[in-house]
Motif scaffolding. Structure first.
Motif, PDB file in Angstrom:
ATOM      1  N   UNK A   1      21.263  18.127  20.348  1.00  0.00           N
ATOM      2  CA  UNK A   1      21.433  18.477  21.770  1.00  0.00           C
ATOM      3  C   UNK A   1      22.860  18.175  22.246  1.00  0.00           C
ATOM      4  N   UNK A   2      23.303  16.905  21.980  1.00  0.00           N
ATOM      5  CA  UNK A   2      24.646  16.512  22.411  1.00  0.00           C
ATOM      6  C   UNK A   2      25.708  17.346  21.701  1.00  0.00           C
ATOM      7  N   UNK A   3      25.441  17.650  20.416  1.00  0.00           N
ATOM      8  CA  UNK A   3      26.379  18.467  19.660  1.00  0.00           C
ATOM      9  C   UNK A   3      26.460  19.885  20.242  1.00  0.00           C
ATOM     10  N   UNK A   4      25.295  20.417  20.665  1.00  0.00           N
ATOM     11  CA  UNK A   4      25.272  21.752  21.288  1.00  0.00           C
ATOM     12  C   UNK A   4      26.083  21.744  22.586  1.00  0.00           C
ATOM     13  N   UNK A   5      25.986  20.643  23.350  1.00  0.00           N
ATOM     14  CA  UNK A   5      26.757  20.537  24.592  1.00  0.00           C
ATOM     15  C   UNK A   5      28.259  20.510  24.297  1.00  0.00           C
ATOM     16  N   UNK A   6      28.634  19.883  23.170  1.00  0.00           N
ATOM     17  CA  UNK A   6      30.052  19.859  22.797  1.00  0.00           C
ATOM     18  C   UNK A   6      30.557  21.258  22.455  1.00  0.00           C
ATOM     19  N   UNK A   7      29.729  22.013  21.738  1.00  0.00           N
ATOM     20  CA  UNK A   7      30.102  23.403  21.419  1.00  0.00           C
ATOM     21  C   UNK A   7      30.239  24.216  22.704  1.00  0.00           C
ATOM     22  N   UNK A   8      29.269  23.999  23.628  1.00  0.00           N
ATOM     23  CA  UNK A   8      29.303  24.727  24.906  1.00  0.00           C
ATOM     24  C   UNK A   8      30.572  24.368  25.687  1.00  0.00           C
ATOM     25  N   UNK A   9      30.922  23.085  25.703  1.00  0.00           N
ATOM     26  CA  UNK A   9      32.114  22.670  26.462  1.00  0.00           C
ATOM     27  C   UNK A   9      33.380  23.278  25.844  1.00  0.00           C
ATOM     28  N   UNK A  10      33.433  23.337  24.502  1.00  0.00           N
ATOM     29  CA  UNK A  10      34.596  23.951  23.841  1.00  0.00           C
ATOM     30  C   UNK A  10      34.687  25.439  24.189  1.00  0.00           C
ATOM     31  N   UNK A  11      33.516  26.113  24.192  1.00  0.00           N
ATOM     32  CA  UNK A  11      33.494  27.550  24.524  1.00  0.00           C
ATOM     33  C   UNK A  11      33.945  27.769  25.970  1.00  0.00           C
ATOM     34  N   UNK A  12      33.486  26.915  26.895  1.00  0.00           N
ATOM     35  CA  UNK A  12      33.878  27.046  28.308  1.00  0.00           C
ATOM     36  C   UNK A  12      35.384  26.836  28.480  1.00  0.00           C
ATOM     37  N   UNK A  13      35.921  25.854  27.742  1.00  0.00           N
ATOM     38  CA  UNK A  13      37.360  25.581  27.819  1.00  0.00           C
ATOM     39  C   UNK A  13      38.169  26.791  27.347  1.00  0.00           C
ATOM     40  N   UNK A  14      37.765  27.336  26.198  1.00  0.00           N
ATOM     41  CA  UNK A  14      38.499  28.479  25.639  1.00  0.00           C
ATOM     42  C   UNK A  14      38.391  29.687  26.583  1.00  0.00           C
ATOM     43  N   UNK A  15      37.178  29.901  27.148  1.00  0.00           N
ATOM     44  CA  UNK A  15      36.985  31.035  28.069  1.00  0.00           C
ATOM     45  C   UNK A  15      37.851  30.852  29.324  1.00  0.00           C
ATOM     46  N   UNK A  16      37.830  29.654  29.894  1.00  0.00           N
ATOM     47  CA  UNK A  16      38.588  29.388  31.122  1.00  0.00           C
ATOM     48  C   UNK A  16      40.087  29.522  30.907  1.00  0.00           C
ATOM     49  N   UNK A  17      40.569  28.962  29.803  1.00  0.00           N
ATOM     50  CA  UNK A  17      42.008  29.030  29.524  1.00  0.00           C
ATOM     51  C   UNK A  17      42.451  30.466  29.238  1.00  0.00           C
ATOM     52  N   UNK A  18      41.603  31.216  28.526  1.00  0.00           N
ATOM     53  CA  UNK A  18      41.935  32.624  28.242  1.00  0.00           C
ATOM     54  C   UNK A  18      42.008  33.417  29.543  1.00  0.00           C
ATOM     55  N   UNK A  19      41.059  33.152  30.441  1.00  0.00           N
ATOM     56  CA  UNK A  19      41.041  33.823  31.753  1.00  0.00           C
ATOM     57  C   UNK A  19      42.355  33.541  32.497  1.00  0.00           C
TER      58      UNK A  19
END
Lengths: 223, 48
Positions: A1-19
């Motif tokens: 679960x915690x590992x999935x949240x880390x993947x989600x946070x990395x994806x959100x960071x990459x999406x936000x920075x790309x935007x």
């Protein structure tokens, strides 16, 4: 679960920075360099938010003397240190482009540097004390001092004459930013805060595990 | 100056995700040690 949240946070960071970097519109006055905003502002605001959580944890530590408060404190201080360093580094790059200097002893920059030193001081204090009660007390006092400094950092641009621009987001009469620029900024802010909170929880887990191992080693050395 | 801009994004991403990777690796390593301590052997691997 915690590992999935880390993947989600990395994806959100990459999406936000790309935007922010590729899809947000170019600002008319500053040009492309304004895009540093999407890393600089979320880094600084996350470092501020972390300090307020740290204040709560510090008060909890002083009242309850719980070892968990020391672990959460260290996890938060590490995050605060990283985000303050990021705010300083990205601000320095932005400053070079707009003011022509990498660093100046401006009130906002100086108080932010002090914030970074305070976070580093918290981490040094954590390692300095073997006795858990002394560690909790020393770190809690530093945690409170960090939280006292944050409003000074925030208000520094209005209390003193500075090179740094006044607040753009939280200002009387509302923000002057266009929604096309502000929406990705809020997305990045959410991504940074989410990543910081997930990291803090994971770091707390690792510190608790370290403590379990240390206790076990001490018991077996004593036996 | 755009190189600096891209550089600042890269530094931020490496710092935040690098820290995540460090913490995750630390948890994995410590969990394996705790399992060995309790006599379960490392998770997902053979007992050394």
């Amino acid at each position: 679960m915690a590992s999935a949240l880390q993947w989600l946070s990395a994806a959100l960071l990459i999406a936000g920075m790309s935007w922010g970097l590729f899809f947000a519109p170019t600002e008319q006055n500053m040009g492309e360099i304004y895009r540093a905003l999407y890393v600089h502002v979320p880094s600084a605001l996350t470092a501020f938010l972390v300090s307020f959580v740290l204040l709560g944890v510090s008060i909890w530590g002083l009242i309850k003397k719980s070892p968990a408060s020391a672990y959460y404190g260290k996890a938060l201080a590490e995050a605060g240190f990283i985000y303050t360093c990021l705010a300083l580094a990205t601000g320095s790059i932005w400053g070079r482009a707009t003011w022509g200097v990498w660093w100046t002893w401006d009130a906002r920059l100086t108080t932010t540097l002090i914030l970074g030193i305070q976070y580093a001081g918290f981490l040094a204090l954590y390692d300095a004390y073997e006795d858990i009660n002394k560690r909790i007390t020393a770190c809690a006092v530093m945690g409170i001092l960090i939280a006292i400094n944050v409003p000074i950092v925030y208000k520094s641009v209005t209390w003193w004459r500075t090179l740094h621009q006044p607040p753009s987001l939280m200002r009387p009469g509302g923000s002057t930013m266009s929604p096309e620029i502000m929406t990705p900024l809020f997305f990045c802010l959410f991504a940074f805060i989410f990543a910081a909170l997930v990291n803090c929880y994971q770091r707390y887990r690792s510190l608790a595990l370290e403590n379990t191992l240390d206790d076990y080693r001490e018991e077996h050395l004593a036996a | 100056m755009e190189a600096y801009l891209y550089g600042s994004y890269a530094v931020a991403l490496i710092a935040i995700i690098g820290y995540q990777v460090f913490v995750q690796a630390r948890i994995k390593s410590l969990s394996a040690k705790v399992d060995v301590m309790h006599g379960h052997g490392p998770r997902g691997g053979s007992t050394p």
